[in-house]
Design a protein around this motif. Structure first.
Motif, mmCIF file in Angstrom:
data_model
loop_
_atom_site.group_PDB
_atom_site.id
_atom_site.type_symbol
_atom_site.label_atom_id
_atom_site.label_comp_id
_atom_site.label_asym_id
_atom_site.label_seq_id
_atom_site.Cartn_x
_atom_site.Cartn_y
_atom_site.Cartn_z
ATOM 1 N N UNK A 98 2.022 7.039 1.738
ATOM 2 C CA UNK A 98 2.357 5.740 1.141
ATOM 3 C C UNK A 98 1.111 5.052 0.606
ATOM 4 N N UNK A 99 0.017 5.136 1.325
ATOM 5 C CA UNK A 99 -1.223 4.525 0.837
ATOM 6 C C UNK A 99 -1.678 5.200 -0.453
ATOM 7 N N UNK A 100 -1.567 6.507 -0.518
ATOM 8 C CA UNK A 100 -1.929 7.232 -1.747
ATOM 9 C C UNK A 100 -0.995 6.844 -2.891
ATOM 10 N N UNK A 101 0.288 6.765 -2.587
ATOM 11 C CA UNK A 101 1.287 6.389 -3.599
ATOM 12 C C UNK A 101 0.960 5.033 -4.215
ATOM 13 N N UNK A 102 0.474 4.129 -3.389
ATOM 14 C CA UNK A 102 0.129 2.783 -3.852
ATOM 15 C C UNK A 102 -1.288 2.702 -4.439
ATOM 16 N N UNK A 103 -2.003 3.806 -4.417
ATOM 17 C CA UNK A 103 -3.383 3.787 -4.921
ATOM 18 C C UNK A 103 -4.349 3.106 -3.973
ATOM 19 N N UNK A 104 -4.009 3.062 -2.691
ATOM 20 C CA UNK A 104 -4.825 2.358 -1.700
ATOM 21 C C UNK A 104 -5.719 3.292 -0.886
ATOM 22 N N UNK A 105 -5.537 4.613 -1.018
ATOM 23 C CA UNK A 105 -6.325 5.569 -0.234
ATOM 24 C C UNK A 105 -7.698 5.702 -0.872
ATOM 25 N N UNK A 106 -8.744 5.468 -0.101
ATOM 26 C CA UNK A 106 -10.109 5.464 -0.631
ATOM 27 C C UNK A 106 -10.753 6.847 -0.525
ATOM 28 N N UNK A 107 -11.584 7.145 -1.499
ATOM 29 C CA UNK A 107 -12.297 8.424 -1.512
ATOM 30 C C UNK A 107 -13.625 8.357 -0.760
ATOM 31 N N UNK A 108 -14.180 7.154 -0.640
ATOM 32 C CA UNK A 108 -15.495 7.011 -0.018
ATOM 33 C C UNK A 108 -15.411 6.107 1.206
ATOM 34 N N UNK A 109 -16.010 6.565 2.257
ATOM 35 C CA UNK A 109 -16.016 5.839 3.521
ATOM 36 C C UNK A 109 -16.856 4.568 3.434
ATOM 37 N N UNK A 110 -16.444 3.525 4.150
ATOM 38 C CA UNK A 110 -17.307 2.345 4.273
ATOM 39 C C UNK A 110 -18.608 2.733 4.983
ATOM 40 N N UNK A 164 1.652 -7.526 9.407
ATOM 41 C CA UNK A 164 2.675 -8.422 8.846
ATOM 42 C C UNK A 164 2.042 -9.734 8.411
ATOM 43 N N UNK A 165 1.159 -10.259 9.230
ATOM 44 C CA UNK A 165 0.473 -11.516 8.893
ATOM 45 C C UNK A 165 -0.466 -11.323 7.703
ATOM 46 N N UNK A 166 -1.234 -10.248 7.723
ATOM 47 C CA UNK A 166 -2.188 -9.981 6.623
ATOM 48 C C UNK A 166 -1.480 -9.874 5.281
ATOM 49 N N UNK A 167 -0.327 -9.246 5.294
ATOM 50 C CA UNK A 167 0.347 -8.913 4.031
ATOM 51 C C UNK A 167 1.647 -9.684 3.818
ATOM 52 N N UNK A 168 1.785 -10.829 4.455
ATOM 53 C CA UNK A 168 3.050 -11.561 4.375
ATOM 54 C C UNK A 168 3.427 -11.977 2.959
ATOM 55 N N UNK A 169 2.465 -12.114 2.076
ATOM 56 C CA UNK A 169 2.734 -12.504 0.687
ATOM 57 C C UNK A 169 2.765 -11.310 -0.264
ATOM 58 N N UNK A 170 2.608 -10.105 0.259
ATOM 59 C CA UNK A 170 2.494 -8.920 -0.596
ATOM 60 C C UNK A 170 3.684 -7.987 -0.375
ATOM 61 N N UNK A 171 4.670 -8.100 -1.237
ATOM 62 C CA UNK A 171 5.892 -7.297 -1.116
ATOM 63 C C UNK A 171 5.618 -5.800 -1.162
ATOM 64 N N UNK A 172 4.632 -5.379 -1.942
ATOM 65 C CA UNK A 172 4.363 -3.950 -2.082
ATOM 66 C C UNK A 172 3.894 -3.315 -0.775
ATOM 67 N N UNK A 173 3.490 -4.136 0.180
ATOM 68 C CA UNK A 173 3.006 -3.614 1.455
ATOM 69 C C UNK A 173 4.132 -3.392 2.471
ATOM 70 N N UNK A 174 5.333 -3.799 2.138
ATOM 71 C CA UNK A 174 6.454 -3.661 3.079
ATOM 72 C C UNK A 174 6.654 -2.223 3.554
ATOM 73 N N UNK A 175 6.561 -1.211 2.668
ATOM 74 C CA UNK A 175 6.717 0.163 3.168
ATOM 75 C C UNK A 175 5.652 0.546 4.206
ATOM 76 N N UNK A 176 4.431 0.072 4.024
ATOM 77 C CA UNK A 176 3.388 0.340 5.015
ATOM 78 C C UNK A 176 3.692 -0.364 6.333
ATOM 79 N N UNK A 177 4.148 -1.591 6.247
ATOM 80 C CA UNK A 177 4.492 -2.342 7.461
ATOM 81 C C UNK A 177 5.608 -1.628 8.220
ATOM 82 N N UNK A 178 6.588 -1.109 7.511
ATOM 83 C CA UNK A 178 7.689 -0.391 8.159
ATOM 84 C C UNK A 178 7.162 0.824 8.927
ATOM 85 N N UNK A 179 6.262 1.567 8.324
ATOM 86 C CA UNK A 179 5.677 2.735 8.995
ATOM 87 C C UNK A 179 4.868 2.292 10.214
#
Length: 106
Positions: A17-29, A80-95
């Motif tokens: 799901x993170x990859x699908x949303x383009x959220x998966x990072x290639x480089x470590x912090x 849930x609190x972090x992403x309460x305004x971000x609908x696109x994050x709902x699938x991640x929250x469900x997981x």
């Protein structure tokens, strides 16, 4: 299905799901950012970075090394609190909610 298998499947689903949303990072912090002692590394990582570089990485390492899995924790409220305004994050929250359920009594 064992709790371990359920958790592995959910962690894999989280990555997909993170990859699908383009959220998966290639480089470590940075090492410093990953070394935070704060819950969810709130002082040095974004919630998505913590999921990828701390949670997913740690669960996969524990499974690979046949170590006991964490239990009795809950992460969903934080995300849930972090992403309460971000609908696109709902699938991640469900997981994440499903991960909490599996690990509550692992």
């Amino acid at each position: 299905m064992t709790k371990e298998k359920q958790l592995v499947e959910l962690v894999d689903a989280l990555e997909v799901e993170m990859r699908k949303q383009g959220q998966w990072q290639q480089h470590s912090p940075s090492v410093e950012a990953l070394s935070s002692q704060e819950p969810f590394a709130i002082d040095s990582l974004t919630p998505l970075e913590w999921l990828q570089w701390i949670f997913v990485a740690r669960i996969r390492l524990l499974v690979k090394e046949s170590q006991p899995l964490p239990k009795g924790f809950a992460m969903a409220d934080y995300f849930e609190e972090c992403w309460k305004e971000e609908q696109m994050m709902k699938p991640l929250i469900t997981i994440i909610q499903q991960i909490d359920k599996v690990c509550r009594h692992a």
